[in-house]
Design an enzyme around this catalytic site. Structure first.
Site, PDB file in Angstrom:
ATOM      1  N   GLY A  74      27.003  45.314  38.269  1.00  0.00           N
ATOM      2  CA  GLY A  74      26.074  44.812  37.265  1.00  0.00           C
ATOM      3  C   GLY A  74      26.606  44.969  35.851  1.00  0.00           C
ATOM      4  O   GLY A  74      27.808  45.150  35.645  1.00  0.00           O
ATOM      5  N   GLU A 125      31.823  38.237  31.073  1.00  0.00           N
ATOM      6  CA  GLU A 125      32.588  37.041  31.428  1.00  0.00           C
ATOM      7  C   GLU A 125      33.639  37.300  32.514  1.00  0.00           C
ATOM      8  O   GLU A 125      34.047  36.371  33.205  1.00  0.00           O
ATOM      9  CB  GLU A 125      33.249  36.439  30.182  1.00  0.00           C
ATOM     10  CG  GLU A 125      32.283  35.693  29.276  1.00  0.00           C
ATOM     11  CD  GLU A 125      31.686  34.434  29.946  1.00  0.00           C
ATOM     12  OE1 GLU A 125      32.431  33.715  30.642  1.00  0.00           O
ATOM     13  OE2 GLU A 125      30.484  34.182  29.763  1.00  0.00           O
ATOM     14  N   GLY A 126      34.105  38.552  32.644  1.00  0.00           N
ATOM     15  CA  GLY A 126      35.046  38.877  33.723  1.00  0.00           C
ATOM     16  C   GLY A 126      34.382  38.698  35.082  1.00  0.00           C
ATOM     17  O   GLY A 126      34.928  38.062  35.989  1.00  0.00           O
ATOM     18  N   HIS A 127      33.170  39.229  35.223  1.00  0.00           N
ATOM     19  CA  HIS A 127      32.404  39.032  36.462  1.00  0.00           C
ATOM     20  C   HIS A 127      32.110  37.549  36.670  1.00  0.00           C
ATOM     21  O   HIS A 127      32.221  37.033  37.777  1.00  0.00           O
ATOM     22  CB  HIS A 127      31.063  39.770  36.390  1.00  0.00           C
ATOM     23  CG  HIS A 127      31.144  41.248  36.228  1.00  0.00           C
ATOM     24  ND1 HIS A 127      30.724  41.885  35.083  1.00  0.00           N
ATOM     25  CD2 HIS A 127      31.585  42.228  37.063  1.00  0.00           C
ATOM     26  CE1 HIS A 127      30.887  43.202  35.230  1.00  0.00           C
ATOM     27  NE2 HIS A 127      31.414  43.433  36.407  1.00  0.00           N
ATOM     28  N   GLN A 135      31.223  56.423  44.251  1.00  0.00           N
ATOM     29  CA  GLN A 135      32.531  56.266  43.615  1.00  0.00           C
ATOM     30  C   GLN A 135      32.609  56.928  42.241  1.00  0.00           C
ATOM     31  O   GLN A 135      33.608  56.795  41.547  1.00  0.00           O
ATOM     32  CB  GLN A 135      32.932  54.784  43.561  1.00  0.00           C
ATOM     33  CG  GLN A 135      32.137  53.930  42.603  1.00  0.00           C
ATOM     34  CD  GLN A 135      32.475  52.457  42.781  1.00  0.00           C
ATOM     35  OE1 GLN A 135      32.164  51.866  43.812  1.00  0.00           O
ATOM     36  NE2 GLN A 135      33.115  51.864  41.789  1.00  0.00           N
ATOM     37  N   LYS A 151      41.852  43.220  37.045  1.00  0.00           N
ATOM     38  CA  LYS A 151      41.561  44.298  36.104  1.00  0.00           C
ATOM     39  C   LYS A 151      41.632  45.679  36.771  1.00  0.00           C
ATOM     40  O   LYS A 151      42.141  46.633  36.208  1.00  0.00           O
ATOM     41  CB  LYS A 151      40.180  44.043  35.501  1.00  0.00           C
ATOM     42  CG  LYS A 151      39.455  45.229  34.924  1.00  0.00           C
ATOM     43  CD  LYS A 151      39.988  45.571  33.560  1.00  0.00           C
ATOM     44  CE  LYS A 151      39.130  46.567  32.822  1.00  0.00           C
ATOM     45  NZ  LYS A 151      38.705  47.726  33.583  1.00  0.00           N
ATOM     46  N   GLN A 158      42.354  49.152  42.844  1.00  0.00           N
ATOM     47  CA  GLN A 158      41.225  48.816  43.732  1.00  0.00           C
ATOM     48  C   GLN A 158      41.592  47.625  44.610  1.00  0.00           C
ATOM     49  O   GLN A 158      41.297  47.597  45.811  1.00  0.00           O
ATOM     50  CB  GLN A 158      39.986  48.516  42.884  1.00  0.00           C
ATOM     51  CG  GLN A 158      38.803  48.002  43.679  1.00  0.00           C
ATOM     52  CD  GLN A 158      37.541  47.975  42.847  1.00  0.00           C
ATOM     53  OE1 GLN A 158      36.895  48.981  42.661  1.00  0.00           O
ATOM     54  NE2 GLN A 158      37.194  46.801  42.339  1.00  0.00           N
ATOM     55  N   SER A 185      32.426  46.635  31.544  1.00  0.00           N
ATOM     56  CA  SER A 185      31.059  47.077  31.226  1.00  0.00           C
ATOM     57  C   SER A 185      31.116  48.316  30.342  1.00  0.00           C
ATOM     58  O   SER A 185      30.230  48.564  29.530  1.00  0.00           O
ATOM     59  CB  SER A 185      30.284  47.370  32.506  1.00  0.00           C
ATOM     60  OG  SER A 185      30.340  46.250  33.365  1.00  0.00           O
TER      61      SER A 185
HETATM   62  P1  AMP Z   1      32.559  46.253  38.377  1.00  0.00           P
HETATM   63  O1  AMP Z   1      31.189  45.722  38.093  1.00  0.00           O
HETATM   64  O2  AMP Z   1      33.200  46.923  37.220  1.00  0.00           O
HETATM   65  O3  AMP Z   1      32.632  47.039  39.660  1.00  0.00           O
HETATM   66  O4  AMP Z   1      33.449  44.969  38.630  1.00  0.00           O
HETATM   67  C1  AMP Z   1      33.120  44.038  39.636  1.00  0.00           C
HETATM   68  C2  AMP Z   1      34.296  43.140  39.875  1.00  0.00           C
HETATM   69  O5  AMP Z   1      34.609  42.455  38.652  1.00  0.00           O
HETATM   70  C3  AMP Z   1      35.571  43.916  40.270  1.00  0.00           C
HETATM   71  O6  AMP Z   1      36.268  43.183  41.253  1.00  0.00           O
HETATM   72  C4  AMP Z   1      36.329  43.974  38.974  1.00  0.00           C
HETATM   73  O7  AMP Z   1      37.724  44.078  39.163  1.00  0.00           O
HETATM   74  C5  AMP Z   1      35.972  42.633  38.356  1.00  0.00           C
HETATM   75  N1  AMP Z   1      36.188  42.668  36.910  1.00  0.00           N
HETATM   76  C6  AMP Z   1      35.709  43.574  36.013  1.00  0.00           C
HETATM   77  N2  AMP Z   1      36.172  43.313  34.783  1.00  0.00           N
HETATM   78  C7  AMP Z   1      36.962  42.222  34.879  1.00  0.00           C
HETATM   79  C8  AMP Z   1      37.740  41.464  33.959  1.00  0.00           C
HETATM   80  N3  AMP Z   1      37.805  41.771  32.677  1.00  0.00           N
HETATM   81  N4  AMP Z   1      38.429  40.402  34.435  1.00  0.00           N
HETATM   82  C9  AMP Z   1      38.382  40.075  35.747  1.00  0.00           C
HETATM   83  N5  AMP Z   1      37.672  40.746  36.670  1.00  0.00           N
HETATM   84  C10 AMP Z   1      36.972  41.804  36.245  1.00  0.00           C
END
Ligand code: AMP
Length: 278
Positions: free
Chosen positions: A28, A32-34, A58, A146, A150, A183
């Protein structure tokens, strides 16, 4: 868009879903990455599920679980606008009910880099990803480069346990100044935010040297580290790594592919980033 909170309803809905079904797992506080992952998954699949779950397993005991940013209503609006079919938003007790006692323990790969600094982190990641794959049974699952380690852990996990989905990895989305969207960037003060792009500059420095013909991994690490050390707001450098892209073992020299990665702390905010040397 269906918003479901129980595993039972979610499995039932996914069994009825058109195929291929894509899954984007997230914690959550969407940015824009998500959304880049969501858009790609939307294009490539007949149906799309997104999970929003701040996975307690985690986070270490001293980490930011309680402070982790949460804004479910905004996240749901964003996902609705992207044409997502199903959002799975379980409570922690739904994923880890009383008596829960089985874990997925990744191997050596998970002991390096993030795993060395955050013991148990990848056990939590691997367990929740395996559970999400079992609950949703996606044909494809989307992750961001990113979080480079993982990605390596999840590829290994998916192959080793025959979990099924194709693992799709999308490039890191950055702000105009190079800072990888995260985030956790929301925690940065204005001065810290202005200093943070040094992390990407350090990675780029290693990339430029490699392109100029430097193959000595020690020299690449040292050049990146020097840039980080030149920024007074960087309070700690957890690692500067030049590693094999699959095993994440540190390399002595870099004739071919490698992942350069950094974890550093600005104030109380820990940031990670990486680039691939091709
Ligand atoms: P998170 O909510 O941080 O667990 O991220 C969820 C997914 O979004 C994971 O696969 C992250 O690697 C991906 N993600 C987070 N930030 C970015 C970003 N800046 N660019 C691309 N993918 C991202």
């Amino acid at each position: 868009m269906l918003t479901l909170t129980t595993t039972h309803q979610t499995t039932h809905a996914c069994r009825q879903s058109p195929r291929p079904l894509g899954l984007v797992p997230t914690m959550g506080a969407l940015h824009e990455g998500h959304l880049a992952l969501v858009r790609r998954a939307r294009r490539e699949n007949a149906a799309l599920a997104v999970s929003i779950f701040v996975n307690p397993a985690q986070f270490g005991p001293q980490e930011d679980l309680a402070q982790y940013p949460r804004d479910l209503e905004r996240d749901l609006d964003l996902l609705r606008a992207e044409g997502v079919d199903l959002v799975f938003v379980p409570a922690p007790e739904e994923v880890y009910p009383p008596g829960f006692d089985t874990w997925v323990e990744p191997g050596e790969l998970a002991t390096r880099l993030e795993g060395a600094v955050r013991p148990g982190h990848f056990r939590g990641v691997a367990t929740v990803v395996a559970k999400l794959f079992n609950i949703i049974s996606p044909d494809r699952a989307y992750f961001g480069q990113k979080d480079g380690q993982q990605v390596a852990v999840i590829r290994r996990l998916t192959a080793d346990l025959n979990l099924g989905p194709e693992v799709v990895v999308a490039p890191t989305v950055r702000d105009a100044d190079g800072l990888a969207l995260s985030s956790r960037n929301a925690y940065l003060t204005a001065a810290q935010r202005a200093a943070a792009p040094v992390i990407y500059r350090a990675l780029r420095r290693a990339e430029e040297l490699r392109r100029a013909g430097v193959q000595d991994a020690g020299q690449l690490r040292q050049a990146a580290r020097a840039l980080l050390e030149g920024e007074p707001l960087i309070e700690a450098i957890d690692y500067v790594s030049v590693a094999d892209t699959d095993t994440l073992e540190e390399l002595d020299d870099v004739p071919g592919r490698a992942m350069v990665s950094v974890a550093a702390r600005i104030g109380r905010v820990r940031l990670i980033d990486n680039v691939m040397l091709e």
